[in-house]
Design an enzyme around this catalytic site. Structure first.
Site, PDB file in Angstrom:
ATOM      1  CG  HIS A  61      -6.398  -0.839  -6.790  1.00 33.16           C
ATOM      2  ND1 HIS A  61      -7.091  -1.872  -7.371  1.00 33.16           N
ATOM      3  CD2 HIS A  61      -6.930  -0.677  -5.562  1.00 33.16           C
ATOM      4  CE1 HIS A  61      -7.996  -2.331  -6.525  1.00 33.16           C
ATOM      5  NE2 HIS A  61      -7.930  -1.621  -5.414  1.00 33.16           N
ATOM      6  CE  LYS A  71      -2.835  -0.979 -13.012  1.00 28.17           C
ATOM      7  NZ  LYS A  71      -3.852  -0.856 -11.953  1.00 28.17           N
ATOM      8  CE1 TYR A 131      -3.994  -4.638 -14.161  1.00 26.18           C
ATOM      9  CE2 TYR A 131      -6.238  -5.474 -14.215  1.00 26.18           C
ATOM     10  CZ  TYR A 131      -5.082  -5.179 -13.515  1.00 26.18           C
ATOM     11  OH  TYR A 131      -5.017  -5.437 -12.174  1.00 26.18           O
ATOM     12  CG  ASP A 169     -10.529  -1.757  -3.350  1.00 27.96           C
ATOM     13  OD1 ASP A 169      -9.303  -1.750  -3.115  1.00 27.96           O
ATOM     14  OD2 ASP A 169     -11.005  -2.174  -4.417  1.00 27.96           O
TER      15      ASP A 169
END
Length: 182
Positions: A61, A71, A131, A169
């Site tokens: 992603h 991130k 994250y 996904d």
């Protein structure tokens, strides 16, 4: 706290200084001043946390500008294979990926800057992943790349025929069909 470089420019491994004694351990998972002294100046605005079972594969992603996200990924429980794919079209490492084992035990963190797609697979019974992001989630700017794109040849550390993957996904394009604006 120390920083390791990776073969892909701007993708960094952060190793906290861990203090251990008979009680257990203590470490600063994030310290803005210490990171700034090491050249990392990022204002994080959102923390995300996930719980996943063995064989779960999340990703790959990213968010396009102006909502691109840096991130800082770490594992609170369990172990994952964390993967970042360079999707910066002008980069000499465009289309290359970097994979690292992140675990509660090794306490390593991966700093993934703008211009990378990100995903992970769970190789322990369960894993809790946290994250930090420097930009809020924006659905209209999200994009993704199919986890099993043969041109990427990513070793996720799991048998892909048994992977637990979201419907979202499963329909992502390969890197050649992604809508990266980097």
């Amino acid at each position: 706290m120390t920083i390791e470089t990776t073969p892909i420019q701007d993708l960094l491994i952060i190793n906290p200084t861990v203090f251990e004694d008979a009680r257990g351990y203590f470490f600063e998972a994030y310290n803005q001043e210490k990171l700034a002294a090491l050249g990392v100046t990022i204002d994080f605005v959102q923390d995300n946390q996930s719980f996943s079972k063995r064989g779960t594969l999340r990703g790959l992603h990213y968010q396009n500008p102006p909502y691109a996200q840096t991130k800082l990924v770490r594992v609170l429980q369990g172990e994952i294979i964390d993967v970042a794919v360079d999707i910066r079209r002008a980069s000499p490492t465009y289309g290359q990926h970097f994979a690292i084992r992140l675990s509660a035990e090794n306490k390593k963190q991966l700093l993934i800057p703008h211009g990378f797609a990100h995903g992970f697979s769970v190789i322990s019974e369960t894993a809790v992943v946290l994250y930090k992001c420097d930009q809020f989630y924006n659905k209209a700017s999200e994009g993704g790349i199919r986890f099993d794109d043969p041109s990427l040849n990513i070793d996720w550390g799991i048998d892909l025929k048994d992977a637990i993957v979201s419907d979202k996904d499963l329909v992502l394009p390969g890197i050649d069909g992604c809508n990266s604006m980097f």
